[in-house]
Design an enzyme around this catalytic site. Sequence first.
Site, PDB file in Angstrom:
ATOM      1  N   GLY A 185       3.630  -2.579  -7.515  1.00  0.00           N
ATOM      2  CA  GLY A 185       2.471  -2.285  -7.990  1.00  0.00           C
ATOM      3  C   GLY A 185       3.210  -1.077  -9.240  1.00  0.00           C
ATOM      4  O   GLY A 185       3.273  -0.303  -9.903  1.00  0.00           O
ATOM      5  N   GLY A 209       1.959   0.020 -12.573  1.00  0.00           N
ATOM      6  CA  GLY A 209       0.521   1.097 -12.710  1.00  0.00           C
ATOM      7  C   GLY A 209       1.423   2.304 -13.257  1.00  0.00           C
ATOM      8  O   GLY A 209       2.142   2.356 -13.714  1.00  0.00           O
ATOM      9  N   GLN A 210       0.041   3.082 -13.735  1.00  0.00           N
ATOM     10  CA  GLN A 210      -0.060   4.409 -13.094  1.00  0.00           C
ATOM     11  C   GLN A 210       1.462   5.890 -12.945  1.00  0.00           C
ATOM     12  O   GLN A 210       2.132   5.969 -13.468  1.00  0.00           O
ATOM     13  CB  GLN A 210      -0.778   5.211 -13.626  1.00  0.00           C
ATOM     14  N   ASP A 257       2.442 -11.193  -5.889  1.00  0.00           N
ATOM     15  CA  ASP A 257       1.534 -11.041  -5.261  1.00  0.00           C
ATOM     16  C   ASP A 257       1.184 -10.656  -3.856  1.00  0.00           C
ATOM     17  O   ASP A 257       1.612 -10.858  -2.714  1.00  0.00           O
ATOM     18  CB  ASP A 257       0.833 -11.798  -5.748  1.00  0.00           C
ATOM     19  N   ILE A 258       1.285  -8.562  -3.807  1.00  0.00           N
ATOM     20  CA  ILE A 258       1.554  -8.602  -1.994  1.00  0.00           C
ATOM     21  C   ILE A 258       0.599  -8.918  -1.319  1.00  0.00           C
ATOM     22  O   ILE A 258       0.303  -9.403  -0.373  1.00  0.00           O
ATOM     23  CB  ILE A 258       1.466  -7.397  -2.208  1.00  0.00           C
ATOM     24  N   TYR A 315     -12.733   0.917  -1.063  1.00  0.00           N
ATOM     25  CA  TYR A 315     -11.045   1.509  -1.658  1.00  0.00           C
ATOM     26  C   TYR A 315     -10.914   3.096  -0.490  1.00  0.00           C
ATOM     27  O   TYR A 315      -9.825   3.075  -0.102  1.00  0.00           O
ATOM     28  CB  TYR A 315     -11.316   2.681  -3.197  1.00  0.00           C
ATOM     29  N   LYS A 361      -8.005   2.744   1.880  1.00  0.00           N
ATOM     30  CA  LYS A 361      -7.406   3.791   2.181  1.00  0.00           C
ATOM     31  C   LYS A 361      -6.912   4.346   3.962  1.00  0.00           C
ATOM     32  O   LYS A 361      -6.174   4.504   4.112  1.00  0.00           O
ATOM     33  CB  LYS A 361      -7.074   5.147   1.641  1.00  0.00           C
TER      34      LYS A 361
HETATM   35  C1  AKB Z   1      -9.308   7.158  -7.875  1.00  0.00           C
HETATM   36  O1  AKB Z   1     -10.025   7.695  -8.683  1.00  0.00           O
HETATM   37  O2  AKB Z   1      -9.506   5.980  -7.177  1.00  0.00           O
HETATM   38  C2  AKB Z   1      -7.787   7.305  -7.811  1.00  0.00           C
HETATM   39  C3  AKB Z   1      -8.183   7.913  -6.659  1.00  0.00           C
HETATM   40  C4  AKB Z   1      -8.346   9.238  -6.552  1.00  0.00           C
HETATM   41  O3  AKB Z   1      -6.827   8.348  -5.403  1.00  0.00           O
HETATM   42  N1  AKB Z   1      -7.099   8.585  -8.608  1.00  0.00           N
END
Ligand code: AKB
Length: 328
Positions: free
Chosen positions: A13, A16-17, A58-59, A148, A152
């Site tokens: 990545g 990415g940011q 590609d992970i 997400y 996590k």
């Molecule tokens: C998001 O907004 O999805 C990320 C995070 C807080 O993990 N920046």
Amino acid sequence: MPQTRMKKILVTGAVGQIGSELTMLLRKKYGNENVLATGRKTKPSEELLNSGPFEYIDISKRETIEKVVTDYDIDTMYNMAAILSAVGEEKPLLCWDVNINGLYNCLEVAREHSMVRVFVPSSIAVFGPETPRDNTPQETILRPKTMYGVTKVAGELLGDYYVKRFNLDVRGLRYPGIISSETLPGGGTTDYAVEIFYKAITEKKYTCFVRGDTVLPMMYMPDCLKGTLDLMDADVLNLKHHCDFNIGSMSFSAEELATEIQKHIPEFTCEYRPDFRQAIADSWPRSLDDRAARKEWGWKPRYGLAEMTKDMLQKLQKRHEEGSLLVS
Ligand code: AKB
């Protein structure tokens, strides 16, 4: 656990940011040729490409990780590849594939190659509406309502599992929203806190996708990078936690951010048109209790809202005048 120094680093990545700035900092610290930057599709910047090795991987395809780890004799990994919260709601299967299957592949390759250390970022997205929202404890309810967030939580548990079960040194932080001037974030709920700066400079107005009174924990990139490297450098014997450190820095509402920008650009105006990301923001904490990080490895942020805003505007204004500001 092995105590040898990290020598050959893989950053996934890296376009990415966070990955892009982290890679440059690691190259400065460990030598350009010792830090392999990798991305999936996005074209890397000239700076990333010209300063050291770059490969496409590609992970979610284990053999692609395996190849670069063998070719470059990698002993340390920063797995920064992820699908963030907003895109994760639009593409939940992709989010699962990259954030869970991809992470599992990274950990397996790290285990098989007896890597020295692996960094696996987590997020404030592990929390949910049932979690206390102010000064959110380190140990608390983890019932996220986004894909997400689900990935996590599982990522933290998986990382901790590899620590206990395989003695692999895996470490991670629960990143809040990260504000940065170099690379735009891609597909998160906290992206408004970066976009607002670009629009303030280029258009003097911004339409924010969360309500003005939405308060979220945020962090400026220099603190994010310092925290990441400090955790990776910490003596493992001092760590009681591994993959789930709360790290706090600053918390403010979208309206407070707009007001702070107006101190520098008085004609700037901001309006608020909440979309589906409001519900995600409403399910996340407003502030975090980060005493474990402070105690176990000395976490101490430097930037508050005023310092961060001033620095962001100076950097972006300079690039705007030079004609090199990429607008979202
Ligand atoms: C998001 O907004 O999805 C990320 C995070 C807080 O993990 N920046």
